[in-house]
Design a protein around this motif. Structure first.
Motif, PDB file in Angstrom:
ATOM      1  N   VAL A 160       0.886  -1.161   0.065  1.00  0.00           N
ATOM      2  CA  VAL A 160      -0.036  -0.038  -0.185  1.00  0.00           C
ATOM      3  C   VAL A 160       0.865   1.304   0.009  1.00  0.00           C
ATOM      4  O   VAL A 160       1.528   1.113   0.685  1.00  0.00           O
ATOM      5  N   ARG A 161       0.721   2.166  -1.016  1.00  0.00           N
ATOM      6  CA  ARG A 161       1.569   3.378  -0.831  1.00  0.00           C
ATOM      7  C   ARG A 161       0.359   4.528  -0.394  1.00  0.00           C
ATOM      8  O   ARG A 161      -0.559   4.761  -1.199  1.00  0.00           O
ATOM      9  N   GLU A 198       3.319   5.602  -7.630  1.00  0.00           N
ATOM     10  CA  GLU A 198       2.393   5.051  -8.193  1.00  0.00           C
ATOM     11  C   GLU A 198       3.097   3.896  -9.332  1.00  0.00           C
ATOM     12  O   GLU A 198       2.704   3.004  -9.614  1.00  0.00           O
TER      13      GLU A 198
END
Length: 89
Positions: free
Chosen positions: A24-25, A38
């Motif tokens: 998870v960014r 991303e």
């Protein structure tokens, strides 16, 4: 009836394709940095030998962003002096 034993090696399994890591960014609030982070998701769809190009691209972009912060804002342009007119009456 049990299968007869053979000395043949087992057949190789189908190679597994790339699988996303599911990392998870979290958004940083900086659109440029968020876009670079991303870009890391592109590596999820590549074999391991393709990861380096993605990581180098993201690293280069982050380094450029940090360098721009270190440089600070560009100085404001100095306005051109106004011509002086001596009016003699």
């Amino acid at each position: 009836m049990p299968e007869p034993e053979t000395d043949a090696p087992p057949e190789p399994a189908e190679p597994a394709g790339p699988a996303p890591l599911g990392v998870v960014r979290a958004p940083t609030g900086d659109p440029g940095v968020d876009a670079l982070l991303e870009r890391l998701a592109d590596a999820d769809h590549l074999s391991a030998d393709g990861h380096g190009e993605v990581y180098e691209d993201v690293h280069r972009g982050l380094r450029e962003t940090l360098s721009a912060l270190d440089a600070g804002p560009a100085p404001a342009p100095v306005p051109a002096p106004m011509p002086s007119y001596n009016h003699r009456s």
